[in-house]
Design a protein around this motif. Structure first.
Motif, PDB file in Angstrom:
ATOM      1  N   ASN A   1      30.978  22.813 -18.951  1.00 12.97           N
ATOM      2  CA  ASN A   1      30.355  21.582 -19.456  1.00 12.97           C
ATOM      3  C   ASN A   1      29.357  21.016 -18.457  1.00 12.97           C
ATOM      4  OD1 ASN A   1      31.848  21.706 -21.801  1.00 12.97           O
ATOM      5  ND2 ASN A   1      32.610  19.611 -21.668  1.00 12.97           N
ATOM      6  N   THR A   2      28.559  21.874 -17.873  1.00 13.53           N
ATOM      7  CA  THR A   2      27.663  21.454 -16.807  1.00 13.53           C
ATOM      8  C   THR A   2      26.260  22.018 -17.035  1.00 13.53           C
ATOM      9  OG1 THR A   2      29.493  21.352 -15.221  1.00 13.53           O
ATOM     10  CG2 THR A   2      27.265  21.460 -14.315  1.00 13.53           C
ATOM     11  N   VAL A   3      25.275  21.176 -16.750  1.00  9.52           N
ATOM     12  CA  VAL A   3      23.882  21.591 -16.772  1.00  9.52           C
ATOM     13  C   VAL A   3      23.321  21.431 -15.373  1.00  9.52           C
ATOM     14  CG1 VAL A   3      23.020  19.307 -17.465  1.00  9.52           C
ATOM     15  CG2 VAL A   3      21.676  21.361 -17.974  1.00  9.52           C
ATOM     16  N   TYR A   4      22.421  22.322 -15.002  1.00  9.74           N
ATOM     17  CA  TYR A   4      21.859  22.340 -13.656  1.00  9.74           C
ATOM     18  C   TYR A   4      20.339  22.233 -13.714  1.00  9.74           C
ATOM     19  CZ  TYR A   4      26.442  24.462 -12.814  1.00  9.74           C
ATOM     20  OH  TYR A   4      27.787  24.718 -12.773  1.00  9.74           O
ATOM     21  N   LEU A   5      19.777  21.760 -12.632  1.00 13.59           N
ATOM     22  CA  LEU A   5      18.331  21.788 -12.452  1.00 13.59           C
ATOM     23  C   LEU A   5      18.066  22.290 -11.040  1.00 13.59           C
ATOM     24  CD1 LEU A   5      15.594  21.147 -13.798  1.00 13.59           C
ATOM     25  CD2 LEU A   5      15.635  18.967 -12.563  1.00 13.59           C
ATOM     26  N   GLN A   6      17.599  23.520 -10.959  1.00 10.71           N
ATOM     27  CA  GLN A   6      17.205  24.087  -9.672  1.00 10.71           C
ATOM     28  C   GLN A   6      15.759  23.714  -9.414  1.00 10.71           C
ATOM     29  OE1 GLN A   6      19.044  25.927  -7.349  1.00 10.71           O
ATOM     30  NE2 GLN A   6      17.218  25.669  -6.073  1.00 10.71           N
ATOM     31  N   MET A   7      15.524  23.045  -8.297  1.00 12.85           N
ATOM     32  CA  MET A   7      14.187  22.562  -7.966  1.00 12.85           C
ATOM     33  C   MET A   7      13.723  23.231  -6.682  1.00 12.85           C
ATOM     34  SD  MET A   7      14.644  18.509  -8.893  1.00 12.85           S
ATOM     35  CE  MET A   7      15.771  18.209  -7.543  1.00 12.85           C
ATOM     36  N   ASN A   8      12.687  24.022  -6.790  1.00 11.96           N
ATOM     37  CA  ASN A   8      12.110  24.717  -5.640  1.00 11.96           C
ATOM     38  C   ASN A   8      10.702  24.214  -5.374  1.00 11.96           C
ATOM     39  OD1 ASN A   8      14.446  26.344  -5.521  1.00 11.96           O
ATOM     40  ND2 ASN A   8      13.540  27.848  -6.918  1.00 11.96           N
ATOM     41  N   SER A   9      10.206  24.509  -4.200  1.00  5.89           N
ATOM     42  CA  SER A   9       8.842  24.123  -3.818  1.00  5.89           C
ATOM     43  C   SER A   9       8.587  22.649  -4.121  1.00  5.89           C
ATOM     44  CB  SER A   9       7.808  25.000  -4.552  1.00  5.89           C
ATOM     45  OG  SER A   9       8.030  26.364  -4.268  1.00  5.89           O
TER      46      SER A   9
ATOM     47  N   TYR B   1       9.704  22.955 -20.275  1.00  3.25           N
ATOM     48  CA  TYR B   1       9.459  22.250 -19.026  1.00  3.25           C
ATOM     49  C   TYR B   1       8.189  21.412 -19.103  1.00  3.25           C
ATOM     50  CZ  TYR B   1      12.751  25.703 -17.184  1.00  3.25           C
ATOM     51  OH  TYR B   1      13.847  26.477 -16.959  1.00  3.25           O
ATOM     52  N   ALA B   2       8.164  20.356 -18.328  1.00  7.65           N
ATOM     53  CA  ALA B   2       6.928  19.626 -18.121  1.00  7.65           C
ATOM     54  C   ALA B   2       5.964  20.526 -17.366  1.00  7.65           C
ATOM     55  CB  ALA B   2       7.195  18.355 -17.326  1.00  7.65           C
ATOM     56  N   GLU B   3       4.681  20.374 -17.665  1.00  5.22           N
ATOM     57  CA  GLU B   3       3.678  21.218 -17.016  1.00  5.22           C
ATOM     58  C   GLU B   3       3.738  21.088 -15.495  1.00  5.22           C
ATOM     59  OE1 GLU B   3       2.294  23.383 -20.072  1.00  5.22           O
ATOM     60  OE2 GLU B   3       1.473  23.485 -18.036  1.00  5.22           O
ATOM     61  N   SER B   4       4.051  19.913 -15.025  1.00  2.30           N
ATOM     62  CA  SER B   4       4.027  19.651 -13.587  1.00  2.30           C
ATOM     63  C   SER B   4       5.120  20.389 -12.816  1.00  2.30           C
ATOM     64  CB  SER B   4       4.152  18.148 -13.329  1.00  2.30           C
ATOM     65  OG  SER B   4       5.365  17.658 -13.867  1.00  2.30           O
ATOM     66  N   VAL B   5       6.134  20.883 -13.517  1.00  6.13           N
ATOM     67  CA  VAL B   5       7.231  21.557 -12.819  1.00  6.13           C
ATOM     68  C   VAL B   5       7.381  23.015 -13.194  1.00  6.13           C
ATOM     69  CG1 VAL B   5       8.457  19.355 -12.710  1.00  6.13           C
ATOM     70  CG2 VAL B   5       9.062  21.017 -14.477  1.00  6.13           C
ATOM     71  N   LYS B   6       6.570  23.486 -14.129  1.00  7.60           N
ATOM     72  CA  LYS B   6       6.671  24.888 -14.552  1.00  7.60           C
ATOM     73  C   LYS B   6       6.481  25.818 -13.364  1.00  7.60           C
ATOM     74  CE  LYS B   6       5.382  24.788 -19.430  1.00  7.60           C
ATOM     75  NZ  LYS B   6       4.353  25.144 -20.443  1.00  7.60           N
ATOM     76  N   GLY B   7       7.343  26.808 -13.279  1.00  8.35           N
ATOM     77  CA  GLY B   7       7.274  27.766 -12.194  1.00  8.35           C
ATOM     78  C   GLY B   7       8.006  27.325 -10.942  1.00  8.35           C
TER      79      GLY B   7
END
Length: 120
Positions: free
Chosen positions: A76-84, A59-65
């Motif tokens: 055949n799917t990739v996800y990105l869960q984005m919180n906070s 991960y990029a440092e800015s989004v870690k955690g």
């Protein structure tokens, strides 16, 4: 030929969550690295998160955690869960598939992008 179709973007308030999805066509998804990139207006495209075919993530440092990448090879799917989410996360998010060709390089495919806007 591989096609990537993203979905899940939208407008959300700061502190909220979104989940992006990227569905891939073709037969090389499970043996390819997948990544999410983003590009804000006036800025260069940057890597947000990536996952190898074996499931290792970075991960990029800015989004870690806050962000989590995952993949479902059966779909055949990739996800990105984005919180906070923060206003600075506002950007167009792109899905990337990278298929290594060994010594001859790699193939890269991109989705069309999905807009994520975080209001303060």
């Amino acid at each position: 030929q591989v096609q990537l179709v993203e979905s899940g973007g939208g407008l959300v308030q700061a502190g909220g969550s979104l989940r992006l999805s990227c569905a891939a066509s073709g037969s090389i998804f499970s043996i390819s690295a997948m990544g999410w990139y983003r590009q804000a207006p006036g800025k260069k495209r940057e890597l947000v998160a990536a996952m190898t075919s074996g499931g290792s993530a970075n991960y990029a440092e800015s989004v870690k955690g806050r962000f989590t990448i995952s993949r479902d090879n059966a779909k055949n799917t990739v996800y990105l869960q984005m919180n906070s989410l923060k206003p600075e996360d506002t950007a167009v998010y792109y899905c990337n598939l990278n298929y290594a060709l060994g010594y001859t390089g790699s193939l890269n495919y991109w989705g069309q992008g999905t807009q994520v806007t975080v209001s303060s």
